[in-house]
Design a protein around this motif. Sequence first.
Motif, PDB file in Angstrom:
ATOM      1  N   LEU A   1      -2.553  -3.947   8.481  1.00  0.00           N
ATOM      2  CA  LEU A   1      -1.941  -3.423   7.256  1.00  0.00           C
ATOM      3  C   LEU A   1      -2.094  -4.383   6.092  1.00  0.00           C
ATOM      4  N   ASN A   2      -2.029  -5.671   6.372  1.00  0.00           N
ATOM      5  CA  ASN A   2      -2.176  -6.663   5.308  1.00  0.00           C
ATOM      6  C   ASN A   2      -3.614  -6.809   4.836  1.00  0.00           C
ATOM      7  N   ARG A   3      -4.568  -6.221   5.576  1.00  0.00           N
ATOM      8  CA  ARG A   3      -5.948  -6.178   5.102  1.00  0.00           C
ATOM      9  C   ARG A   3      -6.177  -4.987   4.183  1.00  0.00           C
ATOM     10  N   GLY A   4      -5.233  -4.033   4.195  1.00  0.00           N
ATOM     11  CA  GLY A   4      -5.406  -2.807   3.436  1.00  0.00           C
ATOM     12  C   GLY A   4      -4.695  -2.849   2.099  1.00  0.00           C
ATOM     13  N   ALA A   5      -4.426  -1.659   1.587  1.00  0.00           N
ATOM     14  CA  ALA A   5      -3.850  -1.536   0.248  1.00  0.00           C
ATOM     15  C   ALA A   5      -2.351  -1.794   0.227  1.00  0.00           C
ATOM     16  N   TYR A   6      -1.749  -2.062   1.395  1.00  0.00           N
ATOM     17  CA  TYR A   6      -0.286  -2.098   1.492  1.00  0.00           C
ATOM     18  C   TYR A   6       0.284  -3.513   1.438  1.00  0.00           C
ATOM     19  N   ALA A   7      -0.568  -4.513   1.391  1.00  0.00           N
ATOM     20  CA  ALA A   7      -0.120  -5.902   1.399  1.00  0.00           C
ATOM     21  C   ALA A   7       0.738  -6.184   0.155  1.00  0.00           C
ATOM     22  N   PRO A   8       1.718  -7.095   0.289  1.00  0.00           N
ATOM     23  CA  PRO A   8       2.039  -7.855   1.508  1.00  0.00           C
ATOM     24  C   PRO A   8       3.073  -7.122   2.384  1.00  0.00           C
ATOM     25  N   ILE A   9       2.841  -7.146   3.691  1.00  0.00           N
ATOM     26  CA  ILE A   9       3.784  -6.619   4.674  1.00  0.00           C
ATOM     27  C   ILE A   9       4.401  -7.809   5.400  1.00  0.00           C
ATOM     28  N   GLY A  10       5.701  -7.994   5.270  1.00  0.00           N
ATOM     29  CA  GLY A  10       6.356  -9.132   5.896  1.00  0.00           C
ATOM     30  C   GLY A  10       6.634  -8.904   7.367  1.00  0.00           C
ATOM     31  N   SER A  11       6.641  -9.975   8.132  1.00  0.00           N
ATOM     32  CA  SER A  11       6.871  -9.861   9.578  1.00  0.00           C
ATOM     33  C   SER A  11       8.303  -9.468   9.919  1.00  0.00           C
ATOM     34  N   ASP A  12       9.212  -9.551   8.943  1.00  0.00           N
ATOM     35  CA  ASP A  12      10.606  -9.192   9.196  1.00  0.00           C
ATOM     36  C   ASP A  12      10.937  -7.771   8.745  1.00  0.00           C
ATOM     37  N   MET A  13       9.922  -7.010   8.337  1.00  0.00           N
ATOM     38  CA  MET A  13      10.169  -5.655   7.852  1.00  0.00           C
ATOM     39  C   MET A  13      10.307  -4.680   9.018  1.00  0.00           C
ATOM     40  N   SER A  14      11.230  -3.740   8.898  1.00  0.00           N
ATOM     41  CA  SER A  14      11.377  -2.709   9.918  1.00  0.00           C
ATOM     42  C   SER A  14      10.250  -1.697   9.776  1.00  0.00           C
ATOM     43  N   ALA A  15      10.074  -0.895  10.828  1.00  0.00           N
ATOM     44  CA  ALA A  15       9.054   0.143  10.768  1.00  0.00           C
ATOM     45  C   ALA A  15       9.337   1.105   9.614  1.00  0.00           C
ATOM     46  N   GLY A  16      10.615   1.397   9.373  1.00  0.00           N
ATOM     47  CA  GLY A  16      10.980   2.263   8.256  1.00  0.00           C
ATOM     48  C   GLY A  16      10.618   1.649   6.916  1.00  0.00           C
ATOM     49  N   GLU A  17      10.807   0.335   6.790  1.00  0.00           N
ATOM     50  CA  GLU A  17      10.454  -0.349   5.548  1.00  0.00           C
ATOM     51  C   GLU A  17       8.946  -0.380   5.339  1.00  0.00           C
ATOM     52  N   VAL A  18       8.196  -0.566   6.427  1.00  0.00           N
ATOM     53  CA  VAL A  18       6.739  -0.542   6.327  1.00  0.00           C
ATOM     54  C   VAL A  18       6.278   0.853   5.916  1.00  0.00           C
ATOM     55  N   LEU A  19       6.895   1.879   6.498  1.00  0.00           N
ATOM     56  CA  LEU A  19       6.555   3.254   6.134  1.00  0.00           C
ATOM     57  C   LEU A  19       6.838   3.506   4.656  1.00  0.00           C
ATOM     58  N   ALA A  20       7.957   2.991   4.168  1.00  0.00           N
ATOM     59  CA  ALA A  20       8.287   3.144   2.748  1.00  0.00           C
ATOM     60  C   ALA A  20       7.230   2.476   1.874  1.00  0.00           C
ATOM     61  N   ARG A  21       6.704   1.319   2.318  1.00  0.00           N
ATOM     62  CA  ARG A  21       5.652   0.642   1.575  1.00  0.00           C
ATOM     63  C   ARG A  21       4.379   1.488   1.552  1.00  0.00           C
ATOM     64  N   VAL A  22       4.039   2.064   2.698  1.00  0.00           N
ATOM     65  CA  VAL A  22       2.861   2.932   2.766  1.00  0.00           C
ATOM     66  C   VAL A  22       3.026   4.113   1.810  1.00  0.00           C
ATOM     67  N   GLU A  23       4.202   4.748   1.839  1.00  0.00           N
ATOM     68  CA  GLU A  23       4.436   5.913   0.989  1.00  0.00           C
ATOM     69  C   GLU A  23       4.375   5.552  -0.494  1.00  0.00           C
ATOM     70  N   SER A  24       4.992   4.433  -0.865  1.00  0.00           N
ATOM     71  CA  SER A  24       4.989   4.050  -2.283  1.00  0.00           C
ATOM     72  C   SER A  24       3.582   3.689  -2.749  1.00  0.00           C
ATOM     73  N   THR A  25       2.804   3.054  -1.870  1.00  0.00           N
ATOM     74  CA  THR A  25       1.417   2.718  -2.212  1.00  0.00           C
ATOM     75  C   THR A  25       0.600   3.983  -2.423  1.00  0.00           C
ATOM     76  N   TRP A  26       0.797   4.961  -1.546  1.00  0.00           N
ATOM     77  CA  TRP A  26       0.059   6.228  -1.628  1.00  0.00           C
ATOM     78  C   TRP A  26       0.433   7.003  -2.887  1.00  0.00           C
ATOM     79  N   GLN A  27       1.726   7.099  -3.186  1.00  0.00           N
ATOM     80  CA  GLN A  27       2.156   7.831  -4.368  1.00  0.00           C
ATOM     81  C   GLN A  27       1.674   7.156  -5.646  1.00  0.00           C
ATOM     82  N   ALA A  28       1.706   5.818  -5.668  1.00  0.00           N
ATOM     83  CA  ALA A  28       1.204   5.094  -6.834  1.00  0.00           C
ATOM     84  C   ALA A  28      -0.287   5.330  -7.013  1.00  0.00           C
ATOM     85  N   PHE A  29      -1.016   5.372  -5.892  1.00  0.00           N
ATOM     86  CA  PHE A  29      -2.452   5.628  -5.965  1.00  0.00           C
ATOM     87  C   PHE A  29      -2.731   7.019  -6.525  1.00  0.00           C
ATOM     88  N   LEU A  30      -2.010   8.046  -6.044  1.00  0.00           N
ATOM     89  CA  LEU A  30      -2.225   9.400  -6.544  1.00  0.00           C
ATOM     90  C   LEU A  30      -1.959   9.484  -8.049  1.00  0.00           C
TER      91      LEU A  30
END
Length: 345
Positions: A51-80
Amino acid sequence: MIAPLIPHQADSSDYAYASGSFSVRRGLLLPVQELRRASQEGKAESLLAALNRGAYAPIGSDMSAGEVLARVESTWQAFLAQAAHDLPESFLPYLLATLDEKEYAKAGLAEALLGGDAEVHTDGTSSEYAAYCVRIQTEGSSPGLLAESVFGVSLSEGLEAAQAGASASDAQTVFDFSFETTLDGLARVYGHPAVMAYMDGLLKLMLAGHALKMKLRSTSGVGAPLERLLPFLKPEIQVSLALIVERIQGISWDTLQPADLVPEASEYVLAVGRRYTPEERIQLLEDALESWLVGRPEATGFEPYGVAVVFAYLMDFRREVWSLRRLLKAAASTRPRVDGSGGAL
């Protein structure tokens, strides 16, 4: 709600800069198989590294799966939003946005049909579509009312199917196929072969997915038969779906191939030397057919720049985001936090 749009195709030369930029970005997309393997192994380190190689960086090691999902969603919406601003015209990101919002509209349809009895609870966007469905039910399917949303006609057809005796699940299936018809019509107005080829492939993928569900129901003995759904579908969809179901019914799960579902996908051949559960084989088949679908825009002909290159990136990025949604939602439901020492998500 997303309003209807009349597509307009810009000149290919206007896509020259975007084509080069998106081609470079496409090389940074993450292989779906790598993401799934990292998730299945139960180790967070490899998934976080990907994930940190992709568009979603930085992803912290202390983030929950829900928080990582929120990062993915916000990155996608910003891209659109950025794509709608940067591209010569807005139809391509509009198409992706409608494919995303379709899930909310479908959930709103279910809430309108079952909410009072089954305690269906949805989020704000789905509830907005549920309220829209109630208006259609009470005010009638007037052209003006249905024109308020790109989903208006499809929601109306789902509601009509339910009124005619379809279950809520079958009404949602009617909605799905109806909205594919809506998008296909928009793609034809837009007029680019890559977009039309994608929509044609999307219909084939939908038919394949429902045929797999029917095969799974017949082998497990759980769920409603195909005969219950067919009367509510349009005749051409009835025929196509019934033919696929009949074709794959006698094929064992261990040997079922993508081409058995979509003959055009014959270049994708799955291994047959081991035993698979139906769920495992379905996942392999879906992965292969999604790869086939993503490749269809470019298969329409080579363009050094233009709509096909940009659209291929958009569809590939969308597939990555949808794969991450599935993986991270599953992780969030079972393992709520990332363990920085290498534990599971």
